[in-house]
Design a protein around this motif. Structure first.
Motif, mmCIF file in Angstrom:
data_model
loop_
_atom_site.group_PDB
_atom_site.id
_atom_site.type_symbol
_atom_site.label_atom_id
_atom_site.label_comp_id
_atom_site.label_asym_id
_atom_site.label_seq_id
_atom_site.Cartn_x
_atom_site.Cartn_y
_atom_site.Cartn_z
ATOM 1 N N PHE A 66 -5.004 -22.553 -30.541
ATOM 2 C CA PHE A 66 -4.923 -21.182 -31.028
ATOM 3 C C PHE A 66 -4.160 -20.301 -30.040
ATOM 4 O O PHE A 66 -4.192 -20.539 -28.823
ATOM 5 N N GLU A 67 -3.506 -19.287 -30.588
ATOM 6 C CA GLU A 67 -3.046 -18.188 -29.762
ATOM 7 C C GLU A 67 -4.255 -17.289 -29.539
ATOM 8 O O GLU A 67 -5.062 -17.075 -30.450
ATOM 9 N N PHE B 116 -6.482 -15.759 -35.908
ATOM 10 C CA PHE B 116 -6.449 -16.599 -37.105
ATOM 11 C C PHE B 116 -5.198 -16.294 -37.936
ATOM 12 O O PHE B 116 -4.469 -15.342 -37.646
ATOM 13 N N PRO B 117 -4.923 -17.100 -38.950
ATOM 14 C CA PRO B 117 -3.698 -16.912 -39.742
ATOM 15 C C PRO B 117 -3.543 -15.524 -40.342
ATOM 16 O O PRO B 117 -2.424 -15.095 -40.629
ATOM 17 N N ASP B 118 -4.647 -14.789 -40.552
ATOM 18 C CA ASP B 118 -4.529 -13.441 -41.107
ATOM 19 C C ASP B 118 -4.106 -12.418 -40.063
ATOM 20 O O ASP B 118 -3.990 -11.228 -40.352
ATOM 21 N N ASP C 211 -4.371 -10.348 -21.565
ATOM 22 C CA ASP C 211 -3.321 -11.379 -21.480
ATOM 23 C C ASP C 211 -3.297 -12.206 -22.765
ATOM 24 O O ASP C 211 -4.338 -12.514 -23.347
ATOM 25 N N ASP C 212 -2.087 -12.577 -23.179
ATOM 26 C CA ASP C 212 -1.927 -13.492 -24.314
ATOM 27 C C ASP C 212 -1.841 -14.917 -23.776
ATOM 28 O O ASP C 212 -1.041 -15.196 -22.872
ATOM 29 N N ILE D 53 -7.463 -23.966 -21.203
ATOM 30 C CA ILE D 53 -6.045 -23.621 -21.028
ATOM 31 C C ILE D 53 -5.313 -24.776 -20.353
ATOM 32 O O ILE D 53 -4.213 -25.148 -20.743
ATOM 33 N N LYS D 54 -5.958 -25.380 -19.371
ATOM 34 C CA LYS D 54 -5.271 -26.397 -18.577
ATOM 35 C C LYS D 54 -4.947 -27.654 -19.378
ATOM 36 O O LYS D 54 -3.987 -28.356 -19.059
#
Length: 403
Positions: free
Chosen positions: A210-211, A228-230, A260-261, A280-281
């Motif tokens: 996911f972003e 999410f996609p929305d 942060d993104d 993240i890693k």
């Protein structure tokens, strides 16, 4: 007139007409008196302006006099509405008395039913205070703490404070779950997060990427909101400090900041506790596969990390490396150890010395070690007849001997 064509419904129907928040007029008007009211022809006539004035005075006076029969207030109120001469707002005090104890008890029973069933309730936000939102539940008003709000609100309006967001939510309907219902202590607590979890947790699986947007950062890790996609951020998961980076992380705040993104991978889903574990890693290449070129990418920009290639004699080993080199040369199968080149990173991961073996394929029995301390990174060439497992065991023995 609408009165002549409308079918008179039940008492509960009329209560919705007068005030959606009041579920029954039975607390102040019984069905017999209401039927009597509608049977009076004089009450169905459109009053003159003077009679309207008298009606308002009469209703107001009745409400001010505690000895006045409640049915008289109701008759005046109903007549005014049927004649379209008085708005519901003007006579609301006569129609919205405090709920009877029996009604409150029934609503507490309903709250407990929602708690045990896990059903989602659509509650209207009545207001807010310093700690959360006030949410209507039939005749009761419960509390939704700010930490139990869906992350979609703060991510949608990141520049607003939580109280500004709360002010904008007043009057809206939120999908919530009852997470505490104690009638004795008058505690009715809601959670929007739990309601959102029920809806969206079925859409995720272990391994999904996911972003995300970093929320709060704690000593033990960072909470990341998943997009999410929305386009909205519905769920939040924890990236433990051990999953932030392959490097040794002393303080998560050195790497991650609120807002942060980031890209995260779902590594565990605890559906019983409504918890997500993220990493993240695991979306980054294992450092054992890295060489110095990957640790310090070269893009040719002026502010990129610097990488220099020099004769090992001109590069001063990082503190502690000399002792490690001497011990390595005492190990069977290791013929030579020398620094090939070094570079400087933009960020400081740790001031302590870190040493790891690259999984890059050896060339002419030359293996690569990487050493880091602070911003400085050094690439070490190891001439040996050992294989990777043999080198790892030799390094382990050496590090046990070196203080």
């Amino acid at each position: 007139m609408p009165v002549s064509t409308a079918t008179l419904g039940s008492v509960s129907f009329l209560s919705q007409l007068f005030n959606p928040d009041v579920s029954s007029l039975s607390c102040f008007l019984n069905h017999t008196k209401l039927s009597t009211l509608y049977s009076k022809p004089s009450l169905l006539k459109k009053p003159s302006s003077s009679s309207l004035y008298n009606l308002k005075v009469s209703a107001s006076s009745a409400s001010a006099n505690p000895k006045t029969d409640n049915s008289q207030q109701a008759e005046a109120a109903v007549t005014a509405i049927l004649d379209n001469s008085v708005s519901t707002d003007e006579i609301k005090p006569a129609l919205a008395p405090a709920p009877a104890p029996a009604r409150r008890s029934a609503d507490w029973k309903a709250a407990r039913a929602y708690l045990h069933s896990g059903f989602i309730y659509g509650g209207r936000v009545e207001g807010f205070n310093g700690g959360g939102l006030l949410v209507r539940f039939y005749s009761l008003v419960g509390f939704l703490p700010f930490p139990q709000l869906s992350p979609s609100h703060s991510c949608k309006e990141p520049n607003k404070t939580i109280h500004q967001i709360a002010k904008g939510l007043v009057g809206s309907i939120l999908s919530v779950k009852v997470i505490q219902a104690e009638e004795e202590s008058r505690k009715l607590i809601f959670s929007e997060k739990e309601a959102v979890w029920t809806k969206f947790s079925t859409q995720i699986n272990v391994g999904d990427v996911f972003e995300g947007k970093v929320g709060s950062v704690e000593d033990y890790g960072a909470f990341v909101h998943l997009r999410f996609p929305d386009g909205l951020y519905h769920l939040t998961g924890l990236v433990h400090v051990s999953e932030v980076s392959w490097d040794l992380v002393q303080d998560v705040r050195d790497i991650l900041t609120e807002g942060d993104d980031v890209r995260v991978k779902v590594v565990n889903i605890d559906r019983g506790k409504s918890r997500l574990t993220l990493s993240i890693k695991q979306l980054e290449e294992d450092p054992l596969l890295e060489t110095l070129d990957k640790v310090i990418p070269q893009d040719g920009s002026a502010d990129s990390d610097s990488l220099t290639t020099s004769n090992s004699s001109t590069i001063e080993p990082l503190p502690g490396l000399d002792a490690i080199f001497k011990e390595l040369l005492q190990e069977d199968g290791i013929n030579d150890v020398r620094i090939n080149r070094q570079g400087f990173e933009k960020r400081v991961v740790s001031q302590d010395l870190q040493l790891w073996l690259s999984n890059a394929p050896p060339s002419d029995n030359m293996f690569t070690l990487l050493a880091r301390a602070g911003r400085q990174v050094q690439e070490i060439q190891l001439a040996t007849s050992l294989d990777q497992e043999g080198i790892k065991k030799a390094l382990q023995r050496v590090l046990e001997r070196v203080p």
